[in-house]
Scaffold this motif. Sequence first.
Motif, PDB file in Angstrom:
ATOM      1  N   ARG C 208       1.075  -1.078  -0.214  1.00 57.53           N
ATOM      2  CA  ARG C 208      -0.184  -0.023   0.051  1.00 57.53           C
ATOM      3  C   ARG C 208       0.787   1.391  -0.108  1.00 57.53           C
ATOM      4  O   ARG C 208       1.648   1.363   0.859  1.00 57.53           O
ATOM      5  N   ARG C 279       3.581  -3.852  18.483  1.00 58.57           N
ATOM      6  CA  ARG C 279       2.592  -2.971  18.027  1.00 58.57           C
ATOM      7  C   ARG C 279       2.943  -1.848  18.854  1.00 58.57           C
ATOM      8  O   ARG C 279       3.224  -1.463  19.864  1.00 58.57           O
ATOM      9  N   TYR C 281       0.692   1.125  19.218  1.00 54.95           N
ATOM     10  CA  TYR C 281      -0.440   2.112  19.583  1.00 54.95           C
ATOM     11  C   TYR C 281      -1.399   1.101  20.478  1.00 54.95           C
ATOM     12  O   TYR C 281      -1.192  -0.149  20.208  1.00 54.95           O
ATOM     13  N   VAL C 283      -5.552   1.539  22.544  1.00 51.48           N
ATOM     14  CA  VAL C 283      -6.584   2.227  22.742  1.00 51.48           C
ATOM     15  C   VAL C 283      -6.772   2.465  24.304  1.00 51.48           C
ATOM     16  O   VAL C 283      -6.784   1.610  25.118  1.00 51.48           O
ATOM     17  N   GLY C 287     -11.400   5.523  24.831  1.00 54.07           N
ATOM     18  CA  GLY C 287     -11.498   4.969  23.386  1.00 54.07           C
ATOM     19  C   GLY C 287     -10.845   5.771  22.383  1.00 54.07           C
ATOM     20  O   GLY C 287     -11.066   5.983  21.074  1.00 54.07           O
ATOM     21  N   ILE C 288      -9.723   6.168  23.020  1.00 54.89           N
ATOM     22  CA  ILE C 288      -8.775   7.239  21.958  1.00 54.89           C
ATOM     23  C   ILE C 288      -7.592   6.224  21.598  1.00 54.89           C
ATOM     24  O   ILE C 288      -6.772   5.882  22.513  1.00 54.89           O
ATOM     25  N   ALA C 289      -7.002   6.355  20.420  1.00 59.50           N
ATOM     26  CA  ALA C 289      -5.845   5.374  20.204  1.00 59.50           C
ATOM     27  C   ALA C 289      -4.567   6.286  20.409  1.00 59.50           C
ATOM     28  O   ALA C 289      -4.680   7.639  20.115  1.00 59.50           O
TER      29      ALA C 289
ATOM     30  N   ASP D   5      -6.423   2.416   7.346  1.00 60.27           N
ATOM     31  CA  ASP D   5      -5.980   1.230   8.127  1.00 60.27           C
ATOM     32  C   ASP D   5      -4.287   1.599   8.367  1.00 60.27           C
ATOM     33  O   ASP D   5      -3.660   1.961   7.670  1.00 60.27           O
ATOM     34  N   GLU D  10      -1.898  -5.034  12.414  1.00 55.15           N
ATOM     35  CA  GLU D  10      -1.879  -4.511  13.669  1.00 55.15           C
ATOM     36  C   GLU D  10      -3.525  -4.472  13.851  1.00 55.15           C
ATOM     37  O   GLU D  10      -4.436  -4.133  13.065  1.00 55.15           O
ATOM     38  N   LYS D  11      -3.798  -4.710  15.190  1.00 51.46           N
ATOM     39  CA  LYS D  11      -5.461  -4.797  15.556  1.00 51.46           C
ATOM     40  C   LYS D  11      -5.592  -3.802  16.842  1.00 51.46           C
ATOM     41  O   LYS D  11      -4.720  -3.893  17.685  1.00 51.46           O
ATOM     42  N   PHE D  12      -6.852  -3.052  16.880  1.00 50.78           N
ATOM     43  CA  PHE D  12      -6.937  -2.551  17.860  1.00 50.78           C
ATOM     44  C   PHE D  12      -7.519  -3.479  18.976  1.00 50.78           C
ATOM     45  O   PHE D  12      -8.210  -4.245  18.648  1.00 50.78           O
ATOM     46  N   SER D  13      -7.135  -3.184  20.404  1.00 48.06           N
ATOM     47  CA  SER D  13      -7.537  -4.281  21.321  1.00 48.06           C
ATOM     48  C   SER D  13      -8.979  -3.888  21.886  1.00 48.06           C
ATOM     49  O   SER D  13      -9.410  -4.948  22.478  1.00 48.06           O
ATOM     50  N   ARG D  14      -9.461  -2.657  21.426  1.00 49.45           N
ATOM     51  CA  ARG D  14     -11.038  -2.552  21.823  1.00 49.45           C
ATOM     52  C   ARG D  14     -11.538  -1.415  21.070  1.00 49.45           C
ATOM     53  O   ARG D  14     -10.864  -1.006  20.305  1.00 49.45           O
ATOM     54  N   ARG D  15     -12.631  -1.157  21.152  1.00 46.25           N
ATOM     55  CA  ARG D  15     -13.411  -0.095  20.593  1.00 46.25           C
ATOM     56  C   ARG D  15     -13.091   1.192  20.827  1.00 46.25           C
ATOM     57  O   ARG D  15     -12.689   1.579  21.719  1.00 46.25           O
ATOM     58  N   THR D  16     -13.022   2.126  19.599  1.00 40.08           N
ATOM     59  CA  THR D  16     -12.345   3.591  19.856  1.00 40.08           C
ATOM     60  C   THR D  16     -13.639   4.292  19.565  1.00 40.08           C
ATOM     61  O   THR D  16     -14.488   3.911  19.064  1.00 40.08           O
ATOM     62  N   LYS D  17     -13.338   5.581  19.905  1.00 40.83           N
ATOM     63  CA  LYS D  17     -14.285   6.475  19.745  1.00 40.83           C
ATOM     64  C   LYS D  17     -14.215   6.846  18.328  1.00 40.83           C
ATOM     65  O   LYS D  17     -13.651   6.254  17.136  1.00 40.83           O
ATOM     66  N   ILE D  20     -13.088  10.650  13.579  1.00 39.77           N
ATOM     67  CA  ILE D  20     -13.080  12.034  13.236  1.00 39.77           C
ATOM     68  C   ILE D  20     -14.061  12.558  13.708  1.00 39.77           C
ATOM     69  O   ILE D  20     -15.198  12.415  13.675  1.00 39.77           O
ATOM     70  N   ASN D  27      -9.249  11.504  16.866  1.00 38.57           N
ATOM     71  CA  ASN D  27      -9.128  11.063  18.341  1.00 38.57           C
ATOM     72  C   ASN D  27      -7.737  10.106  18.428  1.00 38.57           C
ATOM     73  O   ASN D  27      -8.033   9.000  18.460  1.00 38.57           O
ATOM     74  N   VAL D  28      -6.889  10.859  18.439  1.00 36.94           N
ATOM     75  CA  VAL D  28      -5.551  10.067  18.443  1.00 36.94           C
ATOM     76  C   VAL D  28      -4.557  11.052  19.414  1.00 36.94           C
ATOM     77  O   VAL D  28      -4.618  12.252  19.572  1.00 36.94           O
TER      78      VAL D  28
END
Lengths: 305, 305, 305, 305
Positions: C208, C279, C281, C283, C287-289, D5, D10-17, D20, D27-28
Amino acid sequence: MPTLDPGIGEKFSRRTKRAINHDGSFNVRRRGGPHRHDPYQWLTRMNWWPFIGLVVVFFSVLNVVFAFVYLALGLESLPGVMAPRGWWQDFLSALFFSIQTFTSVGYGHVYPATNGSGFVSSMEALVGVLTFALATGLLYGRFSRPTARIHFSRTAIISRRANGLPCLQFRIANQRSNILIDLQARVLLKTVHPVTTDQTYAFLPLERDSLSFFPLSWTLVHDITPESPLYELQAEDYERLDVEIIIQLKGYDDTFAQDVHARNSYTHDEIEWHRRFLRAYEVDDDGIAVVDLDLLHETLPLNEE
Amino acid sequence: MPTLDPGIGEKFSRRTKRAINHDGSFNVRRRGGPHRHDPYQWLTRMNWWPFIGLVVVFFSVLNVVFAFVYLALGLESLPGVMAPRGWWQDFLSALFFSIQTFTSVGYGHVYPATNGSGFVSSMEALVGVLTFALATGLLYGRFSRPTARIHFSRTAIISRRANGLPCLQFRIANQRSNILIDLQARVLLKTVHPVTTDQTYAFLPLERDSLSFFPLSWTLVHDITPESPLYELQAEDYERLDVEIIIQLKGYDDTFAQDVHARNSYTHDEIEWHRRFLRAYEVDDDGIAVVDLDLLHETLPLNEE
Amino acid sequence: MPTLDPGIGEKFSRRTKRAINHDGSFNVRRRGGPHRHDPYQWLTRMNWWPFIGLVVVFFSVLNVVFAFVYLALGLESLPGVMAPRGWWQDFLSALFFSIQTFTSVGYGHVYPATNGSGFVSSMEALVGVLTFALATGLLYGRFSRPTARIHFSRTAIISRRANGLPCLQFRIANQRSNILIDLQARVLLKTVHPVTTDQTYAFLPLERDSLSFFPLSWTLVHDITPESPLYELQAEDYERLDVEIIIQLKGYDDTFAQDVHARNSYTHDEIEWHRRFLRAYEVDDDGIAVVDLDLLHETLPLNEE
Amino acid sequence: MPTLDPGIGEKFSRRTKRAINHDGSFNVRRRGGPHRHDPYQWLTRMNWWPFIGLVVVFFSVLNVVFAFVYLALGLESLPGVMAPRGWWQDFLSALFFSIQTFTSVGYGHVYPATNGSGFVSSMEALVGVLTFALATGLLYGRFSRPTARIHFSRTAIISRRANGLPCLQFRIANQRSNILIDLQARVLLKTVHPVTTDQTYAFLPLERDSLSFFPLSWTLVHDITPESPLYELQAEDYERLDVEIIIQLKGYDDTFAQDVHARNSYTHDEIEWHRRFLRAYEVDDDGIAVVDLDLLHETLPLNEE
């Protein structure tokens, strides 16, 4: 395919004016909502004389206000003012002191001798330098805003190729002595349905839609082939359909080192039929091509030499 | 396909000079029409010495004018001027006061003691600060205008590939120590019909027409294949057809953070036949590539080592 | 297809240093020719402390020179200087007067009382305001020059996909809190022929090569397929071929409202084999990365969890 | 195909806000590493009132500091200060002298009579002019930073075409009276896997994704065809998948002469089902199209007139 069509399922309730005026502005207004008026835009786009007038008015009003503050504090707080005194003379003395502070000249024959006048003159000095800092940016913004001064022929013409093919033509020239690079043109046809007043936009492909360099004049040509939306339309159809030819130009300006844009439009009554353009340039004795902007608009009947 | 051709059905009446001079300017003039002279363009593009001269002249003339206004008001309105007095001394005193006001120094040993001198000096102070606001923008505009300083080899050459294929080559180098990114080149061939003096423009495709980075020198190569408009033309044809090779370069300049452009051309008498370029760079003891701008123009006969 | 190859038929005589350093500069020098040194470039790119030092030195030297001119004119021409006098005190008095003139403060307790000092102080006032006009532009130019602060992982890694396919990876993060839009990446492989020292450049296509937004970290991946120039190369081949992975990044910066560029390279000894990135980063509770720049460089053996 | 992406494996560990916010921010957060805080960015992006407050605080603190330095030197070194004296009056006198020096007003009724006060006031004058040089650049930077003021409809809607095809729509209008040229839109769908919390991004192609001119309002339409990732999803699916519609806009602003960008997003609870937009513009008596920003958000049930 980008268009002017303002979106799905929306129709105009009646006929509108031309979409684009000759100065490139649009016949559109905004109403309601959190409309943002942007002073920077306004101050950099207004003409020079109103701008200078505004600067003078702003400078005058601010200094008159400060003069009245000094008067209110009493001129005893500003030793050195002129004699004999009186209301008008006091006002002028305070005004001159204010201006000397605002412009940071500060001769000092008049000076702030009390805490009150010391504080007010300190504030005025700060306001003054920040005002001129602002003026510096505004003046630079006005000068450095890249603008294209493209001269369009007053009319577009319906002409005819050597092979008999009809074509739509118009002509442009650069009013400035700079060079535009990679000039690109895009032409839209706007028509209005005579009954429903629905507006339709279509592209008019050009025989050539870009130039590497634009030092001279350029004649833009749309061939009216069977694929053209103008095919077999007569002058009366142009009027019935409220035809407007919309032109968008974009090029890189070597001086401003930025892209510049220009736009214009020809309505059906600004289109001449069965004409051709007079050549607008010649080669002088030094072998230099000379373009004559006055001839840009000149057209001849198709059969005349 | 963008071209230089100024448009449909228009022909030059006689031979013109080269289209593009070595400094990148065009041999074109404008006449008539609402030609816009743009002072910002003029002041940011002129050379430094004339610019500095102009600043000094402007500063001098304005202050001399104000000095005469103060003289007209009478030096009684400016207490503190030097003694003994006389016309010349009075003029100098008024001039020094004017400059102290214009630059907002305002020592105050001379000061405006009447309404007349108070008003004139207030106006001068405003004019002064606005003038320096303007000068700030002009100086910034001059410095920040992105320009490419591309050094072109003095001649283009007709060389020959290892496989025997003839090719047109010329060489460029960056005079600055900055880096140009994504440098792109476009080469046009202009020929003039020997009888009708009609001008024709054609693209000369390059073996490679862009570079990711341009830190060194770059040799641009057009292979003279059977598809090339130069195929089988001899030196005498180049002269007969008034050949001009027009080059347009564009790249992103890392310092100015903007695109920069350069252009140049080679006429038929600036083309050397059966030559090759001497290598213009070497690797020094630290493993650093060194380009020698003096060698950029050096060519050798094809068979010589 | 743009490359770094400096042109046809030209070969390096010996091995060179890495092409691009970690700060994005090139290992290239210029020699001879009309090399243009551009003071604006130099002054806007130098670090802040040398720049401030230079401003102070320039300010000091200029005022010391003017102080000596006033001393040469004789301090009689500057009434109001401090007593008792002596050479050092005279110099300081002249220097303070000079600075008060140069900065246009002009208290006026010392003032130019002769034509000589009137003329010199007038010139100094003009030089002063123009100097600060210049400084204004330089400061703005320094601040507004768009620069990308992209943090690259210290090493590139040779990793392995879930399907067993080997791949080259490296990681970037934005050091600033701004957002880069439409970030684009291009990766080149430079190899040096072990015998002839000829340099070859090849593109390494990325899985990508662009991101709509770049708020977090980004891992760039080149799959080592049979088509890849890295296919079946081992660590010792990387060293033998003097491999350098060159990266060019380009994105739109929302704050500067301009494109920004970054570049970097990894040499063969900056490539780790059979690793994967930790990894960088997570969360947080809101809920903010959160991206952790310290983890950007962290790699693990391929089989470790 | 550019995506949000953040990279391979790489995967997020939980739900994020939401990705944008409505103001276009992300929200970073960043942590660790050589995070560069850029004062220019911060000072040009902050709101006007905090910025003005900061200017006033900076100006005050600096002058108070200099006032204390003058007090430490002893007010004997500044002849001309006001009587009667006392600590507070001395401080004010020193402060006023400091401000007169900092702003380069320099009345001169108070002046530096010793080497100490001469040196300090010289430094302050230099700091003052450089501060205002900086302020000039900052003010210009604040004003000239191109920003798009695009007004988005508060909700996106799921509507239905005349032919029964469902579609996602939202509407934008320009809050400014300038014209945006070549406006381009790109829409991404972000979904979160209900179990793994993996985030997936997909493009939502638009019926029309660019406009030549953007003078009015524009309704953007994504047709929910079988190829659409939204095909056959119901309102409850939108919630389950934590749907977020991310919009990125880019256009050329004629006033700033630069590209401007805007972004926004709609989460699943900001999407209305089975609605259509009320027409937001009409043609007034002069034939001018008037867009009503207050109507931009107005929707009607699909079957209501």
